[in-house]
Structure formats: structure tokens, C-alpha cells
Scaffold this motif. Structure first.
Motif, PDB file in Angstrom:
ATOM      1  N   GLY A 142       0.775  -1.227   0.000  1.00 47.75           N
ATOM      2  CA  GLY A 142       0.000   0.000   0.000  1.00 47.75           C
ATOM      3  C   GLY A 142       0.805   1.276   0.000  1.00 47.75           C
ATOM      4  N   GLU A 143       1.457   1.573  -1.092  1.00 49.51           N
ATOM      5  CA  GLU A 143       2.156   2.847  -1.243  1.00 49.51           C
ATOM      6  C   GLU A 143       1.976   3.356  -2.670  1.00 49.51           C
ATOM      7  OE1 GLU A 143       6.060   3.312   1.257  1.00 49.51           O
ATOM      8  OE2 GLU A 143       6.212   1.459   0.099  1.00 49.51           O
ATOM      9  N   VAL A 144       1.806   4.670  -2.793  1.00 54.11           N
ATOM     10  CA  VAL A 144       1.921   5.277  -4.114  1.00 54.11           C
ATOM     11  C   VAL A 144       3.399   5.471  -4.412  1.00 54.11           C
ATOM     12  CG1 VAL A 144      -0.321   6.406  -3.991  1.00 54.11           C
ATOM     13  CG2 VAL A 144       1.716   7.628  -3.190  1.00 54.11           C
ATOM     14  N   THR A 145       3.726   5.603  -5.675  1.00 55.96           N
ATOM     15  CA  THR A 145       5.136   5.711  -6.067  1.00 55.96           C
ATOM     16  C   THR A 145       5.446   7.012  -6.791  1.00 55.96           C
ATOM     17  OG1 THR A 145       4.645   4.481  -8.109  1.00 55.96           O
ATOM     18  CG2 THR A 145       5.402   3.212  -6.212  1.00 55.96           C
ATOM     19  N   THR A 146       4.508   7.947  -6.789  1.00 54.11           N
ATOM     20  CA  THR A 146       4.738   9.235  -7.439  1.00 54.11           C
ATOM     21  C   THR A 146       5.883   9.974  -6.755  1.00 54.11           C
ATOM     22  OG1 THR A 146       2.353   9.323  -7.802  1.00 54.11           O
ATOM     23  CG2 THR A 146       3.601  11.335  -8.225  1.00 54.11           C
ATOM     24  N   ALA A 147       6.829  10.450  -7.533  1.00 52.62           N
ATOM     25  CA  ALA A 147       8.066  11.015  -6.976  1.00 52.62           C
ATOM     26  C   ALA A 147       7.819  12.213  -6.079  1.00 52.62           C
ATOM     27  CB  ALA A 147       9.010  11.398  -8.115  1.00 52.62           C
ATOM     28  N   GLN A 148       6.782  12.999  -6.362  1.00 53.00           N
ATOM     29  CA  GLN A 148       6.583  14.208  -5.571  1.00 53.00           C
ATOM     30  C   GLN A 148       5.937  13.946  -4.211  1.00 53.00           C
ATOM     31  OE1 GLN A 148       5.206  13.625  -8.575  1.00 53.00           O
ATOM     32  NE2 GLN A 148       3.134  14.482  -8.759  1.00 53.00           N
ATOM     33  N   ILE A 149       5.488  12.717  -3.954  1.00 50.98           N
ATOM     34  CA  ILE A 149       4.905  12.378  -2.656  1.00 50.98           C
ATOM     35  C   ILE A 149       6.014  11.919  -1.722  1.00 50.98           C
ATOM     36  CG2 ILE A 149       3.254  10.942  -1.410  1.00 50.98           C
ATOM     37  CD1 ILE A 149       1.954  12.876  -3.350  1.00 50.98           C
ATOM     38  N   ASP A 150       6.123  12.551  -0.575  1.00 47.33           N
ATOM     39  CA  ASP A 150       7.143  12.217   0.416  1.00 47.33           C
ATOM     40  C   ASP A 150       7.057  10.743   0.786  1.00 47.33           C
ATOM     41  OD1 ASP A 150       8.146  11.945   3.345  1.00 47.33           O
ATOM     42  OD2 ASP A 150       8.877  13.926   2.735  1.00 47.33           O
ATOM     43  N   ILE A 151       8.200  10.083   0.935  1.00 42.79           N
ATOM     44  CA  ILE A 151       8.226   8.654   1.206  1.00 42.79           C
ATOM     45  C   ILE A 151       7.491   8.300   2.494  1.00 42.79           C
ATOM     46  CG2 ILE A 151      10.435   8.708   2.445  1.00 42.79           C
ATOM     47  CD1 ILE A 151      11.066   6.001   1.053  1.00 42.79           C
ATOM     48  N   PHE A 152       7.449   9.207   3.462  1.00 48.30           N
ATOM     49  CA  PHE A 152       6.762   8.940   4.719  1.00 48.30           C
ATOM     50  C   PHE A 152       5.247   9.136   4.609  1.00 48.30           C
ATOM     51  CE2 PHE A 152      11.114   9.986   6.015  1.00 48.30           C
ATOM     52  CZ  PHE A 152      11.413   8.871   6.782  1.00 48.30           C
ATOM     53  N   ASP A 153       4.774   9.686   3.509  1.00 49.56           N
ATOM     54  CA  ASP A 153       3.346   9.937   3.312  1.00 49.56           C
ATOM     55  C   ASP A 153       2.706   8.981   2.304  1.00 49.56           C
ATOM     56  OD1 ASP A 153       3.559  12.132   5.032  1.00 49.56           O
ATOM     57  OD2 ASP A 153       4.019  13.506   3.376  1.00 49.56           O
ATOM     58  N   ARG A 154       3.477   8.111   1.698  1.00 50.53           N
ATOM     59  CA  ARG A 154       2.974   7.349   0.551  1.00 50.53           C
ATOM     60  C   ARG A 154       1.901   6.336   0.921  1.00 50.53           C
ATOM     61  NH1 ARG A 154       8.682   6.783  -2.901  1.00 50.53           N
ATOM     62  NH2 ARG A 154       8.780   9.039  -3.346  1.00 50.53           N
ATOM     63  N   GLU A 155       1.955   5.811   2.139  1.00 46.17           N
ATOM     64  CA  GLU A 155       0.918   4.867   2.558  1.00 46.17           C
ATOM     65  C   GLU A 155      -0.414   5.585   2.775  1.00 46.17           C
ATOM     66  OE1 GLU A 155       1.754   1.307   5.153  1.00 46.17           O
ATOM     67  OE2 GLU A 155       0.632   2.523   6.600  1.00 46.17           O
ATOM     68  N   ALA A 156      -0.367   6.715   3.465  1.00 42.20           N
ATOM     69  CA  ALA A 156      -1.593   7.474   3.720  1.00 42.20           C
ATOM     70  C   ALA A 156      -2.236   7.942   2.420  1.00 42.20           C
ATOM     71  CB  ALA A 156      -1.293   8.661   4.630  1.00 42.20           C
ATOM     72  N   VAL A 157      -1.439   8.388   1.472  1.00 38.80           N
ATOM     73  CA  VAL A 157      -1.971   8.826   0.182  1.00 38.80           C
ATOM     74  C   VAL A 157      -2.571   7.649  -0.578  1.00 38.80           C
ATOM     75  CG1 VAL A 157      -1.352   9.819  -2.066  1.00 38.80           C
ATOM     76  CG2 VAL A 157      -0.423  10.807   0.037  1.00 38.80           C
ATOM     77  N   PHE A 158      -1.949   6.477  -0.471  1.00 38.88           N
ATOM     78  CA  PHE A 158      -2.471   5.277  -1.129  1.00 38.88           C
ATOM     79  C   PHE A 158      -3.884   4.959  -0.640  1.00 38.88           C
ATOM     80  CE2 PHE A 158      -3.183   0.713  -1.412  1.00 38.88           C
ATOM     81  CZ  PHE A 158      -2.760   0.407  -2.692  1.00 38.88           C
TER      82      PHE A 158
END
Length: 351
Positions: A142-158
Motif C-alpha cells: 500500500g504505497e503510491v510511487t509518485t516522486a513528488q509524494i514524500d516517502i513517509f506519506d505514501r501509505e496514507a496517500v495510497f
């Protein structure tokens, strides 16, 4: 519990998220895993990935051959397929007929060997319809991989951009939100207005025991680097609360990921923590830290098989309050591997 017991007897647990790799290293990984767990969900992100039922059958045969050479007859690998943009609905039906238990969603580029993963989940909707119809679970990184999304926020954005729309479009699809790392994920799974047998989450020992400070304690600690990455203390606390709550939506999945020592201790180190050697002792430590050892058996032994509609194990194992020194290194094929908590002493041991 106000006082921790000296021994804990459990129905033997299963590991619902495990990497065993292939080739020379597999035997060492299986030996560590099978001394604790009766079954394990085997991840399909090999090179090349396990994308078809035929490839999964061949992989299972290699696993069984290694188990036989080790003299292990009490461990069952549960096979999965790697979902891609090109997976067909026919492959779902073939997988179901072959006893394959799930498909794994890796967003392209999210983690180790995920380059062939899904670029857009909507490309897979016909496959997901087939999975929903036959009761085949989807296991989600459950992570997005878009470069502009902070690595610590990728699960929440997903959760907001992929998982919630997916669940609305496929309300009957069984989904495991794997190795969750955030308060948002823990609360999302806890509070989801859906039957308990359609949404669940696995939690790793490292995310119960460590926050992101552990990656930088006294310098870079590559053996604490995994994906999804460790998060803030508030997230660790939320995960521990979820794991020890007795809620059947949360169960054990180590995400134990073997990488040779040299592949971790390098300029661009691999992501993954190796916990297969001592996972149950680590989970016991986490549960004991909040006085919830009485909740360990449900999390480790009952809720996983119940979600997957598999029988619970019957064999019992015992953990003892007996100090165990974790080796600095372990064999891994022709190399060595550094296990989680290498060189440290943990309180609980399998006897």
C-alpha cells in the motif's frame, strides 16, 4: 497481564507475508522459517516475477525440494501470483484451480523487484472482477510511487487515492493491506464499514518495535531499512495498539526479506529486514511491552487462517522467557545475512 508468564503456549503460528527468494539462499531461509511457522504466504517478486499458475507450480516444486533436503515435512508454502497490467481473468480461474491462494499488488517501483508491477489499478479491473467472483484475495503493497509524494506519506496517500476507490468498486473483494506502517492505515482497517472477512492487515515485528529513529541511531543503520519505511513513534504506537487489540482484522506477517550483508551495506542498500530467524521472540517482546501477551495467540495463530478460510493449526509450540543472543551474522547461500537485532539479546526464545 500485570505479570508476564515464564512460558507461553501457542497454537503454532503461520506467517502471512514472507520472502524466501530462490536458488542457493532459499534453503537457509526456509530452515529459519519452518522452525517457527507451519505455513507461510510466499511472495512472488522473484526475477522474473511469478506471474502465472505454471510459474507458481514450478516455484512450489523448488520449495518442496528444498524442504525435503532439509528433512522438513511440517511446513506448507502458500503460493501467490504477481499481478501485472497484463494479467488475465483466465489466469485467475487457473490459479484458483491450482490451489494458489492470492494475487499480490505491487505498484510499479514500490519495492524490491517491483518494476513489473501495476502502473494503474484500473488496468486490472477485469482481473479484480474475476478475483471477487471466485473469492481470491488481493494482497496489497500500500504505497503510491509518485516522486513528488514524500516517502513517509505514501501509505496514507495510497489509502485515499487507491484503496478506498478500489473497495468501493469491488465491495466483495477480499483485501489484505500488507505490512501497514501508519496510524492512518491501522485506523482505516479498524474502522472500515465492511464485513471483517473482506479487509485485513498484516503487521511486521520491526514496525511494532522500532520507529524511524532506528534507521539513524549512531549513523546509518541499513539493516533497519525496509519498505514501507519505518515511521514516527505515533505510528508505531498505533500499530502496537492494533496488533494487541484482539481485533481479527490484524494478524502476523513478518515481511522477512533476505538480502546478503553486502547488498545491504553498500552505497545503495536493498530494502528489507530479516526477521525469519527470531520473529516469534520479537513479536512476544512487542506484546509484552504493553502487557498484552494474552492477545498474541489470536494475532499469530488464529486470525490469519480464519481470514483465508483455512483450518487453524493444531500443533502447539512454547515460547520461554529465556534470553537469546542473536548472532551477528547467519549463512545465506554462499554469503551471510545480518538478522534483525543482530548481536543483541532478546528475552523470548522458542523451546
Amino acid at each position: 497481564m500485570s505479570n508476564s508468564p515464564l512460558h507461553i503456549e501457542l497454537i503454532q503460528p503461520d506467517d502471512w507475508h514472507l520472502h524466501i527468494r530462490d536458488g542457493e539462499v532459499m534453503k537457509d531461509v526456509l530452515a529459519d522459517t519452518a522452525q517457527q511457522f507451519a505455513r507461510a504466504i510466499i511472495m512472488p517478486n522473484l526475477k522474473p516475477p511469478v506471474t502465472t499458475a505454471d510459474l507458481a507450480k514450478a516455484y512450489r516444486t523448488r520449495i518442496e525440494s528444498n524442504l525435503k533436503s532439509l528433512g522438513i515435512s511440517s511446513f506448507t508454502p502458500l503460493m501467490t501470483l504477481y499481478l501485472t497490467d497484463n494479467t488475465s481473468a483466465d489466469e485467475v480461474h487457473k490459479a484458483k484451480a491450482e490451489g494458489i491462494v492470492a494475487f499480490k499488488l505491487y505498484p510499479a517501483g514500490a519495492t524490491t523487484n517491483s518494476d513489473a508491477g501495476v502502473s494503474d489499478i484500473k488496468r486490472c479491473y477485469k482481473v479484480l472482477e474475476a478475483m471477487q467472483s471466485v473469492g481470491m484475495p488481493l494482497l496489497v503493497h500500500g504505497e503510491v510511487t509518485t516522486a513528488q509524494i514524500d516517502i513517509f506519506d505514501r501509505e496514507a496517500v495510497f489509502i485515499d487515492t487507491v484503496l478506498e476507490p478500489l473497495r468501493k468498486d469491488f465491495p466483495g473483494l477480499k483485501i489484505v493491506f500488507e505490512h501497514i506502517t501508519t496510524k492512518q492505515a491501522a485506523h482505516y482497517v479498524r474502522d472500515a464499514a465492511t464485513p471483517s472477512n473482506t479487509l485485513a492487515a498484516t503487521i511486521t515485528p520491526q514496525h511494532l518495535l522500532m520507529n524511524r529513529n532506528a534507521i539513524f541511531s549512531g549513523g546509518i543503520r541499513p539493516h533497519h531499512y525496509c519498505l514501507p519505511v519505518l515511521k514516527r513513534e505515533e505510528h508505531r504506537v498505533a500499530l502496537l495498539e492494533a496488533a494487541t487489540s484482539g481485533n481479527p482484522r490484524f494478524f502476523l506477517g513478518t515481511d522477512s526479506a533476505p538480502h546478503a550483508k553486502g547488498d545491504k551495506e553498500t552505497a545503495c542498500g536493498c530494502a528489507g529486514c530479516y526477521s525469519a530467524f527470531n520473529a516469534l521472540g520479537l513479536y512476544a517482546e512487542a506484546f509484552e511491552s504493553v502487557g498484552k501477551l494474552d492477545k498474541l495467540e489470536g494475532f499469530a495463530s488464529f486470525f490469519g487462517p480464519d481470514f483465508y478460510s483455512l483450518p487453524r493449526n493444531t500443533k502447539k509450540i512454547t515460547l520461554a522467557k529465556q534470553a537469546q543472543k542473536i548472532p551477528a551474522e547467519l549463512p545465506l547461500g554462499n554469503d551471510t545475512i545480518v538478522p534483525l537485532r543482530a548481536g543483541e539479546t532478546i528475552a523470548w526464545s522458542l523451546i
